[in-house]
Design a protein around this motif. Structure first.
Motif, PDB file in Angstrom:
ATOM      1  N   TRP A 261      -4.087  15.880  26.345  1.00  0.00           N
ATOM      2  CA  TRP A 261      -5.337  15.402  26.935  1.00  0.00           C
ATOM      3  C   TRP A 261      -6.042  16.636  27.470  1.00  0.00           C
ATOM      4  O   TRP A 261      -5.965  16.944  28.657  1.00  0.00           O
ATOM      5  N   SER A 262      -6.689  17.363  26.579  1.00  0.00           N
ATOM      6  CA  SER A 262      -7.439  18.534  27.012  1.00  0.00           C
ATOM      7  C   SER A 262      -8.531  18.090  27.977  1.00  0.00           C
ATOM      8  O   SER A 262      -9.085  16.987  27.837  1.00  0.00           O
ATOM      9  N   PRO A 263      -8.881  18.922  28.958  1.00  0.00           N
ATOM     10  CA  PRO A 263      -9.774  18.455  30.031  1.00  0.00           C
ATOM     11  C   PRO A 263     -11.097  17.900  29.544  1.00  0.00           C
ATOM     12  O   PRO A 263     -11.589  16.905  30.072  1.00  0.00           O
ATOM     13  N   GLN A 264     -11.677  18.522  28.500  1.00  0.00           N
ATOM     14  CA  GLN A 264     -12.983  18.064  28.027  1.00  0.00           C
ATOM     15  C   GLN A 264     -12.910  16.747  27.278  1.00  0.00           C
ATOM     16  O   GLN A 264     -13.937  16.115  27.027  1.00  0.00           O
ATOM     17  N   TYR A 265     -11.702  16.288  26.922  1.00  0.00           N
ATOM     18  CA  TYR A 265     -11.590  15.008  26.233  1.00  0.00           C
ATOM     19  C   TYR A 265     -12.112  13.854  27.083  1.00  0.00           C
ATOM     20  O   TYR A 265     -12.504  12.810  26.550  1.00  0.00           O
ATOM     21  N   SER A 266     -12.100  14.023  28.395  1.00  0.00           N
ATOM     22  CA  SER A 266     -12.594  12.958  29.277  1.00  0.00           C
ATOM     23  C   SER A 266     -14.060  12.642  29.016  1.00  0.00           C
ATOM     24  O   SER A 266     -14.523  11.534  29.312  1.00  0.00           O
ATOM     25  N   LEU A 267     -14.805  13.604  28.456  1.00  0.00           N
ATOM     26  CA  LEU A 267     -16.206  13.342  28.112  1.00  0.00           C
ATOM     27  C   LEU A 267     -16.321  12.222  27.084  1.00  0.00           C
ATOM     28  O   LEU A 267     -17.341  11.533  27.036  1.00  0.00           O
ATOM     29  N   TRP A 268     -15.301  12.050  26.251  1.00  0.00           N
ATOM     30  CA  TRP A 268     -15.351  10.986  25.238  1.00  0.00           C
ATOM     31  C   TRP A 268     -15.542   9.620  25.875  1.00  0.00           C
ATOM     32  O   TRP A 268     -16.160   8.729  25.282  1.00  0.00           O
ATOM     33  N   LEU A 269     -14.978   9.451  27.067  1.00  0.00           N
ATOM     34  CA  LEU A 269     -14.985   8.138  27.710  1.00  0.00           C
ATOM     35  C   LEU A 269     -16.290   7.835  28.440  1.00  0.00           C
ATOM     36  O   LEU A 269     -16.566   6.666  28.728  1.00  0.00           O
ATOM     37  N   VAL A 270     -17.079   8.845  28.758  1.00  0.00           N
ATOM     38  CA  VAL A 270     -18.218   8.646  29.663  1.00  0.00           C
ATOM     39  C   VAL A 270     -19.212   7.618  29.121  1.00  0.00           C
ATOM     40  O   VAL A 270     -19.488   6.602  29.782  1.00  0.00           O
TER      41      VAL A 270
END
Length: 361
Positions: A261-270
């Protein structure tokens, strides 16, 4: 090249633009800088434009709630991770695909999702929710529409990848080789479990370059089970769920169970979260928690000898982040199951709106 084709060529384009700018700066009164600085600045312009596209798409998908688009624009995750990697480009293509679907352009929706999957594979996950919603809406042409999206996405992905794979197989396959052979990253639930319990992992001590075959199989099996559960939810819901609801659940399950879970992957959820669960205070709290994981992450990278932190505080914040995402998933599931059948109302901001019959007379 450890990135998929579209992201690789995106980096190559920016490198060429950097060389061109520096060439002009030597001959014209233009600002110059180190090549890496110019490269970052050029890339940042494109990535910022990509996120502005995401904001515009969310506003177009839900024009009656402009504050949802504002939350996408001002998200703490964007502040921290917009320039961490190249993922805003992928999110823009995926969200643009959802907007094309809303405007009943399934072919273009598939093209954009296929291009997004050729930049980072996550947009391909959205094809499952589109198929599930299409099956539930098969009475009004939903299934043929979903099939057209999937077919266009597959053709687009192949059209982009096949020539590169045939011409430069080692470079093209590096992305898949890396993801197969890399161990559990510190951002994953598997690494946290191993660290706090002393467990050596499914594969034990790996030799250099060896793939964690058992971990790969376990994560794949768990994802398959999670996707099957989401499919059951979509089928048993009292009315067809929204594409964004199922999309959020699918992408969240992928991230929670994956070994990376690379940190920028959280952008996918926004954008998916904003469209699926329009509760801005709750979403802002999650985004803030997720963004704050960056602080102990950086301190952990420094190391204790450089006045940083040990890895345990960072892993605690990772587990807190995971728990908050699980809580959001629970809320989305409850929302899907508690929605009463109401044929005169359509809560899906992504699926094409059914025409309202005009009364005669």
């Amino acid at each position: 090249m450890e990135y998929p084709v579209v992201t690789g060529f995106f980096q190559y384009l920016n490198a060429q633009l950097t060389d061109g700018w520096l060439w002009l700066a030597d001959r014209l009164p233009l600002p110059g800088a180190l090549a890496v600085v110019v490269y970052f600045d050029i890339t940042a312009v494109w990535l910022a434009a990509a996120w502005l596209t995401v904001v515009w798409a969310v506003l177009a998908l839900r024009p009656e709630r402009p504050w949802d688009a504002a939350l996408v624009a001002l998200s703490p995750l964007v502040v921290v991770h917009a320039f961490t990697n190249f993922d805003t480009l992928t999110v823009a293509l995926a969200t643009g695909g959802l907007l094309a679907l809303r405007r009943d352009r399934p072919g273009w929706a598939g093209v954009l999702i296929g291009l997004g999957a050729a930049a980072k594979l996550y947009p391909a996950l959205l094809l499952l929710p589109i198929l599930l919603v299409g099956l539930r809406r098969r009475g009004d042409g939903g299934l043929p529409r979903a099939v057209r999206v999937i077919a266009a996405a597959a053709v687009t992905w192949l059209a982009v990848n096949l020539p590169v794979a045939l011409a430069w197989w080692p470079g093209w396959s590096e992305f898949f080789t890396l993801n197969r052979t890399r161990p559990a990253d510190p951002d994953s639930i598997w690494f946290a479990l191993s660290t706090f319990t002393g467990w050596s992992g499914f594969d034990g001590q790996l030799a250099d370059g060896a793939a964690p075959a058992v971990l790969n199989a376990v994560t794949a099996a768990l994802m398959a089970l999670a996707f099957a559960a989401i499919a059951w939810l979509a089928w048993r819901a009292p009315r067809p769920p929204a594409v964004a609801e199922l999309g959020f659940l699918v992408v969240a399950a992928f991230l929670l169970l994956n070994k990376v879970w690379s940190p920028q992957y959280s952008l996918w959820l926004v954008p998916l979260a904003v469209l699926a669960l329009p509760r801005w205070r709750l979403l802002l709290a999650w985004m803030t928690v997720d963004a704050l994981v960056w602080v102990p992450r950086m301190l952990q990278y420094l190391g204790e000898d450089a006045k940083g932190l040990p890895i345990e505080p960072f892993l605690v914040t990772v587990l807190v982040r995971d728990a908050v995402v699980v809580a959001l998933c629970v809320l989305v599931v409850r929302q899907v199951l508690r929605r009463e059948p109401a044929p005169d109302r359509d809560p899906d901001p992504v699926w094409p709106r059914r025409p309202v019959p005009v009364a005669a007379g």
